[in-house]
Design an enzyme around this catalytic site. Structure first.
Site, PDB file in Angstrom:
ATOM      1  N   ALA A  21      35.410 -54.777 -31.033  1.00 26.84           N
ATOM      2  CA  ALA A  21      34.636 -56.011 -30.845  1.00 26.84           C
ATOM      3  C   ALA A  21      34.807 -56.943 -32.038  1.00 26.84           C
ATOM      4  CB  ALA A  21      33.164 -55.672 -30.636  1.00 26.84           C
ATOM      5  N   LYS A  41      32.534 -51.643 -44.549  1.00 26.69           N
ATOM      6  CA  LYS A  41      32.113 -50.845 -45.705  1.00 26.69           C
ATOM      7  C   LYS A  41      33.135 -49.774 -46.071  1.00 26.69           C
ATOM      8  CE  LYS A  41      29.280 -47.765 -42.858  1.00 26.69           C
ATOM      9  NZ  LYS A  41      27.935 -47.294 -42.534  1.00 26.69           N
ATOM     10  N   THR A  49      36.053 -46.979 -32.703  1.00 23.05           N
ATOM     11  CA  THR A  49      37.126 -47.400 -31.792  1.00 23.05           C
ATOM     12  C   THR A  49      38.295 -46.420 -31.816  1.00 23.05           C
ATOM     13  OG1 THR A  49      36.536 -49.731 -31.941  1.00 23.05           O
ATOM     14  CG2 THR A  49      38.798 -49.248 -31.304  1.00 23.05           C
ATOM     15  N   GLN A  53      38.867 -41.815 -26.538  1.00 25.41           N
ATOM     16  CA  GLN A  53      39.989 -41.091 -25.945  1.00 25.41           C
ATOM     17  C   GLN A  53      40.357 -41.619 -24.559  1.00 25.41           C
ATOM     18  OE1 GLN A  53      39.349 -36.830 -26.048  1.00 25.41           O
ATOM     19  NE2 GLN A  53      39.504 -36.745 -28.272  1.00 25.41           N
ATOM     20  N   GLU A 122      36.959 -40.888 -14.892  1.00 19.27           N
ATOM     21  CA  GLU A 122      35.948 -40.220 -15.721  1.00 19.27           C
ATOM     22  C   GLU A 122      34.627 -40.201 -14.966  1.00 19.27           C
ATOM     23  OE1 GLU A 122      36.102 -41.043 -20.100  1.00 19.27           O
ATOM     24  OE2 GLU A 122      37.382 -42.657 -19.435  1.00 19.27           O
ATOM     25  N   HIS A 239      27.637 -37.105 -25.195  1.00 21.34           N
ATOM     26  CA  HIS A 239      28.851 -36.773 -24.449  1.00 21.34           C
ATOM     27  C   HIS A 239      28.731 -35.326 -24.021  1.00 21.34           C
ATOM     28  CE1 HIS A 239      32.993 -36.241 -23.243  1.00 21.34           C
ATOM     29  NE2 HIS A 239      33.153 -37.543 -23.341  1.00 21.34           N
ATOM     30  N   ARG A 287      27.655 -39.255 -16.862  1.00 23.67           N
ATOM     31  CA  ARG A 287      27.618 -38.463 -18.088  1.00 23.67           C
ATOM     32  C   ARG A 287      26.232 -37.882 -18.396  1.00 23.67           C
ATOM     33  NH1 ARG A 287      30.859 -41.549 -22.597  1.00 23.67           N
ATOM     34  NH2 ARG A 287      32.607 -40.850 -21.344  1.00 23.67           N
ATOM     35  N   HIS A 346      26.764 -39.403 -28.788  1.00 26.16           N
ATOM     36  CA  HIS A 346      28.045 -40.088 -28.585  1.00 26.16           C
ATOM     37  C   HIS A 346      27.940 -41.602 -28.619  1.00 26.16           C
ATOM     38  CE1 HIS A 346      32.089 -40.656 -27.089  1.00 26.16           C
ATOM     39  NE2 HIS A 346      31.678 -41.198 -25.965  1.00 26.16           N
ATOM     40  N   ARG A 381      25.509 -45.407 -20.180  1.00 32.70           N
ATOM     41  CA  ARG A 381      26.770 -46.150 -20.077  1.00 32.70           C
ATOM     42  C   ARG A 381      27.770 -45.435 -19.177  1.00 32.70           C
ATOM     43  NH1 ARG A 381      31.660 -45.700 -22.965  1.00 32.70           N
ATOM     44  NH2 ARG A 381      30.685 -43.952 -24.056  1.00 32.70           N
ATOM     45  N   LEU A 387      35.022 -49.908 -24.548  1.00 34.57           N
ATOM     46  CA  LEU A 387      36.142 -50.724 -25.040  1.00 34.57           C
ATOM     47  C   LEU A 387      36.188 -52.030 -24.252  1.00 34.57           C
ATOM     48  CD1 LEU A 387      38.944 -48.011 -25.547  1.00 34.57           C
ATOM     49  CD2 LEU A 387      37.632 -49.175 -27.319  1.00 34.57           C
TER      50      LEU A 387
HETATM   51  C1  SIN Z   1      35.833 -39.858 -23.107  1.00 35.09           C
HETATM   52  O1  SIN Z   1      37.036 -40.052 -23.159  1.00 35.09           O
HETATM   53  O2  SIN Z   1      35.306 -38.949 -22.494  1.00 35.09           O
HETATM   54  C2  SIN Z   1      34.951 -40.808 -23.848  1.00 35.09           C
HETATM   55  C3  SIN Z   1      35.185 -42.179 -23.373  1.00 35.09           C
HETATM   56  C4  SIN Z   1      33.922 -42.983 -23.456  1.00 35.09           C
HETATM   57  O3  SIN Z   1      32.995 -42.602 -24.165  1.00 35.09           O
HETATM   58  O4  SIN Z   1      33.855 -43.994 -22.761  1.00 35.09           O
END
Ligand code: SIN
Length: 535
Positions: A21, A41, A49, A53, A122, A239, A287, A346, A381, A387
């Protein structure tokens, strides 16, 4: 520009943070003719970032059966009734242009064998729409491309090793710059009429996290102290799957959800699949659902982890090089071994209240990326929307700053105050208390006990260096998360109350907002919509 005691610098925009960002905003603002300084910092790529993954969730029109409406619907379903539908639409619809812009800056994404871009899936996605890079190294490729552009053609000043102490405000409460300290604790003031916070989240609030060490919630603390509002702070996303190698503190290796997207399944200690009974999407449920189910299964079976069975995935090492390397280091061969996994902190679904152009309630203060709460994520989320948000809102914020600074320039007023004392508790105590009582499964007694444990070791200190800023931010975030989590007496998204296990639609569409009182302590209220200055 010089650094050290007594230095002063002038720019149109100071960007705090150098992830997706921050760099997107800085590059776009530079292209719009603004003088920009990026402050971080640490080194430039020390943020979250780099560690992302899975990929970027974006609809490009080349996946049969997928479209923008479906991506919006998946985002709203994952967000469990707390998303801002207008923000969701704006960010999802802005994805294709922002993605094209990133590719034009040199980011390279994986190709599909059939031609075109590769896709993976995902948790919570009903289509294969996530675009990966480097197999499971998407964030690293995004960061590489943005840093190369910043250092190359854009010639962007990147001031590393400087921590933001406080936003500098004039007598009318407008931004006039950022107080900073260098690595030796030497203070300075970067004078600018606009400051954009892109400092990421606060995973380090918990003992075990996917976040690197720099993710201590600094930007939210700066914004709250400047008079901005935060919201949805109780929604800390865990996560479901980090590699479990025994009890450990700090960043844990992520095992991307894309591993489940490619067919891996979760099993308990007896080898039993347990997600099939929990959700129609089974192992690819949103998630929050998977993380909570794993937590329950671990408690029921008396284990510290469950196991991911990826033995059916052909060419695992080539498809998931980062996960493979972590497994190899732990002596695990995913081709034949089950991968021990456990949830870890996460992502911050909440943050500084900002609109989709990054504007906050403080004139001249902007926020983009994980530090911001735009309403995209709601109570949970959707994977790989982060991203996307960083790219879209980073770009829109640059446009907003340029528009807000257009017209006649006025002399920047002097700041009215220097950084003041803030409550600071010992970091290990904060992390222990939060992990024990504010992770997946919270109740009133635990939240109160965590509050007491932190209060006992809290004193007031003027943060003067990186460690001081981080400890003050973690203390403030702990107080705010505990207060919001105690107030929200229901279970929704990633906020799981064992004493209020059901969703209660009294809370539907009501975000909890946090501001600071005169002593710098968080106060919880209800309703983002009522906030002045934010669309
Ligand atoms: C993941 O690859 O499982 C994490 C991706 C994310 O947090 O959006």
């Amino acid at each position: 520009m010089t650094t050290g005691a007594g230095w002063d610098a002038t720019a149109d925009l100071v960007v705090v943070g150098s992830g997706v960002a921050g760099l997107t905003a800085a590059l776009d603002a530079t292209a719009a003719g603004l003088r920009v300084v990026v402050v971080t910092k640490d080194v430039v790529d020390a943020g979250s970032t780099c560690w992302a993954q899975g990929g970027i969730a974006v609809v490009l029109g080349d996946v049969p059966g997928d479209d923008t409406d479906r991506h919006i619907a998946d985002t709203l379903t994952a967000g469990a009734g707390l998303n801002d539908a207008r923000a969701v639409a704006a960010i999802v619809e802005g994805g294709p242009d922002a993605f094209a812009h990133l590719r034009a800056r040199g980011a390279v994404f994986d190709a599909a064998a059939r031609g075109g871009l590769a896709r993976t899936r995902e948790g919570g996605h009903t289509a294969f729409r996530v675009v990966p890079a480097g197999g499971d190294a998407t964030g690293a490729e995004v960061e590489r491309a943005l840093v190369a552009t910043a250092r190359g053609t854009a010639g962007l000043p990147l001031l590393t090793g400087h921590v933001g102490l406080d936003v500098a405000l004039d007598a009318a409460g407008r931004v006039v710059g950022l107080w900073v300290a260098d690595d030796h604790g030497r203070p300075g003031l970067l004078r600018a009429p606009a400051v954009l916070l892109a400092t990421g989240g606060y995973g380090q609030l918990f003992a075990s996290t996917t976040n690197p060490a720099a993710l201590t919630g600094d930007g939210i603390a700066l914004a709250l102290r400047a008079g901005a509002t935060a919201a949805d702070l109780e929604f800390v996303q865990f996560h479901p799957t980090v590699l479990y190698t025994g009890p450990a503190v700090g960043r844990r290796p992520l095992v991307t959800e894309a591993v489940r997207g490619e067919g891996a399944v979760l099993r308990d200690r007896a080898g039993v699949r347990f997600m099939t009974d929990v959700h129609p999407l089974a192992d690819l449920a949103p998630r929050d659902v998977v993380a909570a189910a794993i937590t329950r299964r671990m408690a029921a079976t008396g284990t510290d982890c469950v196991w991911l069975d990826a033995t059916t995935i052909d060419g695992f090492a080539a498809r998931f090089p980062t996960v493979s390397a972590s497994c190899r280091e732990a002596g695990i061969d995913p081709r034949v071994d089950l991968i021990p996994v456990t949830p870890a902190a996460h992502y911050a679904c909440g943050g500084v209240v900002a609109d989709v152009d990054g504007r906050t309630a403080v004139a001249g203060l902007y926020a983009a990326g994980e530090v911001a709460r735009t309403g995209l994520h709601g109570a949970n989320r959707l994977a790989s929307n982060s991203l996307l948000e960083g790219l879209v809102v980073g770009g829109r914020a640059a446009t907003a700053v340029a528009a807000d600074l257009a017209g006649p320039r006025h002399t920047l007023a002097d700041p009215v105050a220097r950084p003041a004392a803030a409550p600071v508790a010992e970091r290990r105590v904060v992390q222990r208390a939060m992990s024990a009582s504010a992770g997946i499964g919270r109740d009133a007694a635990g939240l109160a006990a965590a509050s007491d444990a932190i209060e006992t070791v809290t004193r007031r200190v003027v943060p003067a260096d990186r460690a001081g800023v981080e400890d003050a931010a973690l203390t403030l975030l702990a107080q705010a998360v505990l207060a919001a989590a105690g107030t929200r007496r229901e279970t929704r998204g990633c906020h799981v109350r064992t004493d209020f296990p059901d969703r209660d639609d009294v809370w539907q569409r009501e975000s909890l907002v946090v501001t600071l009182d005169g002593d710098g302590l968080p106060v919880v209220g209800v309703g983002v919509g009522a906030l002045a200055g934010v669309a």
